[in-house]
Structure formats: C-alpha cells, structure tokens
Design an enzyme around this catalytic site. Structure first.
Site, short mmCIF file in Angstrom:
data_model
loop_
_atom_site.label_atom_id
_atom_site.label_comp_id
_atom_site.label_asym_id
_atom_site.label_seq_id
_atom_site.Cartn_x
_atom_site.Cartn_y
_atom_site.Cartn_z
N HIS A 112 -11.84 -39.40 3.37
CA HIS A 112 -12.11 -39.11 5.07
C HIS A 112 -12.75 -40.69 5.52
O HIS A 112 -13.07 -41.30 4.44
CB HIS A 112 -13.23 -38.17 5.39
CG HIS A 112 -12.64 -36.74 5.17
ND1 HIS A 112 -13.62 -35.79 5.70
CD2 HIS A 112 -11.45 -36.32 4.70
CE1 HIS A 112 -12.74 -34.52 5.52
NE2 HIS A 112 -11.84 -34.81 4.95
N GLU A 114 -15.26 -41.59 6.85
CA GLU A 114 -16.67 -41.92 6.75
C GLU A 114 -17.06 -42.55 5.08
O GLU A 114 -17.47 -43.42 4.85
CB GLU A 114 -17.65 -40.82 7.05
CG GLU A 114 -17.78 -40.46 8.20
CD GLU A 114 -16.69 -39.33 8.67
OE1 GLU A 114 -16.89 -38.37 9.17
OE2 GLU A 114 -15.42 -39.28 8.11
N CYS A 146 -18.90 -35.32 4.40
CA CYS A 146 -19.22 -36.52 4.83
C CYS A 146 -20.67 -36.68 5.16
O CYS A 146 -21.39 -37.59 5.03
CB CYS A 146 -18.42 -36.93 6.26
SG CYS A 146 -16.53 -37.25 5.49
#
Length: 208
Positions: A112, A114, A146
C-alpha cells in the site's frame, strides 16, 4: 489505505453535528453522527477533532498544498492498481518518503502507498526508524494495516483526503492512531476530499 472496491462519498450523507448533537454548517470541522471527540487548534491554527469521532479539517492552506502533492504522486500509480498516493515529510518540511499503491503490480498485499512511503522514509533517515514529528499525507483514509504500521513507526500526524467508510481505520470504522495504547497520532481527514474521490471514481468507472 482502503482499496476494496469503489470508495464511499467523503462525508456524503453524514450529518454534521456538534458536541450537543445540533447540526452544524458545511464550514464546521467535525463530522459524523454521535461525535465523541473535541475540537482543538493545532500549531497552524487549524481546528482538529481529537479523542474520537471522524476527523475533518477545513480551510487549511498548508494541508491542501500537501494533499496536492499526494495527488501528484497518486497519478503515478501503476495501471490496474487503485490510485492512492502518500508522502511523508520531516518536521522541517523535507520530503522523506513517498509511495503509491502497488498491490497488483507487485503481487504484494502489503504494498500500500503508506507502507512504501514508510519504508522509503526510514531508508532516507538512515539511522532511525521512528518517524516522530513527521507527517504522513495520503489521498485515501488508511486501512487497519497501514494505520497500525503508522502507529508502529511513531508517526506524528496523519492527513488524509477521501474517507473510506468500509475499511478506514482513522475514524470511519476503527480509529487506530487515536486509540492505540502504544502511540497517539494527530489525525485530520477530508482534505481535498472531492479531488481525492474523483481520482478513485475515474478509476472504477474505467473498470465498468
């Protein structure tokens, strides 16, 4: 980052309420039925919701400028991945790390935006993994994975754009950064939410 299907409208359909339960106008900063938090003013003069409730900030030029940078980064997301961009800035405003959603491109469920931004920021710092006094700016509300990683990295503050009402872990479904016994992070949401949502809407429209 929540990327399971099309996003919900940021704040759409949510009744804006004050601590007393009275409805508030669109210029107010706290949203969500049954808000339990309180509003405080941060160093930039922007009002933020703390201690529970969906976070929102309005009229913060600095936060909007940072979100525009995150949107620029999101535009670099590989084709086939939900477009999400994240950037981490140090206390001096220096860009330490950035990332886009690469889950499909890398066949990696942890890729992801992040997470990739955290990894790059830590490499940039070189001798420290703690991101205290740093700010994470991301175009979509972080998911539980995250948000947990951000708490683990001791991030100082989180600014996000579009709310993710199904998987969001910064106030929508869970509130990991403000409820963790390990570390507390300031959270501001809904910054340039319309532009962040539009990027996602365009992506999902192309899939139909």
């Amino acid at each position: 980052m929540g990327v399971e299907g099309a996003p919900g409208a940021a704040g759409g359909g949510r009744r804006r309420v004050g601590a007393s339960g009275a409805e508030r106008g669109p210029a107010e900063v706290r949203v969500g039925a049954g808000v339990h938090g309180r509003a405080e003013t941060d160093a930039s003069g922007a009002e933020v919701c703390v201690g529970g409730g969906l976070p929102q900030v309005a009229g913060d030029a600095r936060a909007e400028a940072l979100m525009r940078r995150a949107l620029e980064i999101a535009a670099e997301t590989p084709a086939g991945d939900v477009p999400v961009g994240a950037v981490i800035l140090g206390p001096d405003g220096r860009e330490l790390g950035r990332g886009v959603n690469r889950r499909e491109a890398d066949n990696d469920p942890t890729a992801h935006a992040e997470i990739l931004a955290i990894r790059e920021a830590v490499r940039e710092l070189g001798d420290a993994w703690r991101l205290e006094d740093c700010t994470l700016v991301v175009t979509l509300e972080p998911c539980a994975m995250c948000a947990g990683a951000l708490v683990g990295a001791r991030i100082g503050s989180i600014i996000f754009g579009a709310y993710e009402p199904r998987t969001g872990a910064c106030g929508s479904v869970w509130d990991v950064p403000r409820e963790s016994p390990l570390h507390w992070a300031e959270v501001r949401g809904g910054v340039l939410a319309g532009e962040c949502e539009e990027l996602l809407r365009q992506f999902f429209a192309r899939l139909r």
